[in-house]
Design an enzyme around this catalytic site. Structure first.
Site: not given
Length: 391
Positions: A259, A317
């Site tokens: 991320h 996700e």
């Protein structure tokens, strides 16, 4: 003195004050409206989360009832918007393109024309986006759209409009946890777009339309679909180690890990993994969830070996894909369902921008030529163009 230092992607640059959410990437913490995400997402209804963002406090029972009534009153689409969605479905456009078209026309048939009624536009946008997505999907599937129900909450009504079936309580709770978890997340790309548009004193519909366009990009909202494809492929093959070895050896990205902000496990992944575990246990499909957990552990371990100097932990996700797949959201609607949630954050940021506005106007660093001389058009040769063919 003007700062001409280049900050690609505006990394490390603060451009707004907000009370809506706070991210600590080093510690892996997310606060939404003053609440740690772990404490809010599993307890609140989505309507409570949106009220919190708009009002900086949780509603009383009477206020929540009134707020829900207001939201349900804005769920219906005008015939003009339905015509757009029918055409989009006939042409088989991407769901996010259909959503962009629907949002751009979201104020048709709504009598909120005065600038002072921005909060009413905010409620309209929060309410109507699930209807746009579900209506488009029903048309796309060859089915008639399902009218929204006033007796269902936000998450339950979305599932109902998609399937025309009474929503399963476990699926509703799983989806609601997801909607709460991703409702706001700092000044991400789509939120920054929304605030930038608002800063020019444009309207909320334009701001949210722009935000939808930003969210569509695969670097922002498009990752859960590929994560699901990866997981289903590996689950069917029964060879997670082989997949990991082949993917990393090829230098390809392992979807669902790493991320831009977090240097540890994404706190939203922790919330959604818990929600997914509960859902799959209720559904009697523990085998798939057990596989997912095992794959995550193997992947994190292999990534640490492969890139020891770069923290690549599980991101939101990964379990978004697992949870949305479980509750019955079609893979093609994963990003649009992200918008169903994030619109609450978008409109709250827009209203916050309006309250203390200064137009967004960053600088750029010029790297082009400075001493070119003009040549009349009939004297120019093709070789003057940097893209001219050398053949």
């Amino acid at each position: 003195m003007v700062d001409r230092e280049l900050h690609r992607g505006l990394e490390g640059i603060a451009v707004a004050e907000t009370r809506l959410s706070s991210i600590d990437g080093e510690r892996g913490e997310l606060v939404i409206g003053g609440f740690p995400v772990e404490g809010l997402a599993t307890r609140a209804t989505y309507e409570e989360s949106v009220f919190l963002l708009l009002n900086d406090r949780l509603p009383t029972a009477a206020e929540l009832d009134s707020f829900c009534t207001e939201l349900t009153g804005y769920r219906t689409l005008s015939e003009e918007v339905e015509q757009v969605l029918r055409r989009a479905a006939r042409e088989n456009v991407d769901a996010m393109d259909a959503l962009r078209m629907g949002v751009a026309a979201a104020n048709l048939g709504v009598d909120t024309t005065e600038p002072t009624e921005a909060r009413e536009y905010a409620k309209r946008l929060v309410s109507v986006i699930p209807t746009i997505v579900a209506t488009y999907w029903r048309y796309r599937s060859g089915d008639a759209p399902v009218e929204p129900r006033e007796d269902l909450g936000h998450a339950a009504n979305y599932l109902y409009m998609l399937s025309d079936d009474e929503p399963d309580p476990a699926a509703v709770r799983g989806l609601e946890t997801y909607l709460n978890t991703v409702v706001d997340h700092g000044l991400n790309a789509s939120t920054f777009v929304a605030r930038s548009i608002t800063s020019s004193e444009s309207d909320l519909v334009s701001a949210v339309t722009g935000a939808v366009g930003s969210l569509k990009g695969p670097l922002h909202g498009g990752a859960p679909g590929p994560v699901l494809e990866m997981l289903l492929t590996v689950y069917e093959s029964g060879d997670p180690e082989g997949y990991l070895q082949e993917t990393l050896d090829a230098g390809e990205r392992l979807m669902g890990f790493g991320h831009r902000v977090y240097r540890t496990r994404d706190p939203r992944a922790t919330v959604l993994s818990g929600a997914a575990e509960r859902f799959y246990a209720d559904a009697g499909d523990e085998a798939f969830f057990d596989f997912v957990e095992g794959f995550e552990a193997r992947a994190v371990s292999r990534l640490a070996e492969h890139k020891p100097d770069r923290p690549l932990e599980t991101n939101v996700e990964f379990y978004t894909a697992v949870l949305l797949y479980g509750v019955g959201i079609p893979r093609e609607l994963f990003t649009a369902t992200f918008a169903v949630s994030r619109v609450g954050g978008w409109v709250a940021h827009c209203l916050e921008q309006m309250a203390d506005n200064r137009i967004v106007r960053p600088l750029s660093v010029y790297v082009g030529d400075r001493d070119r001389t003009w040549t009349p058009v009939d004297e120019r040769e093709a070789t003057n163009s940097p893209k001219a063919s050398t053949e």
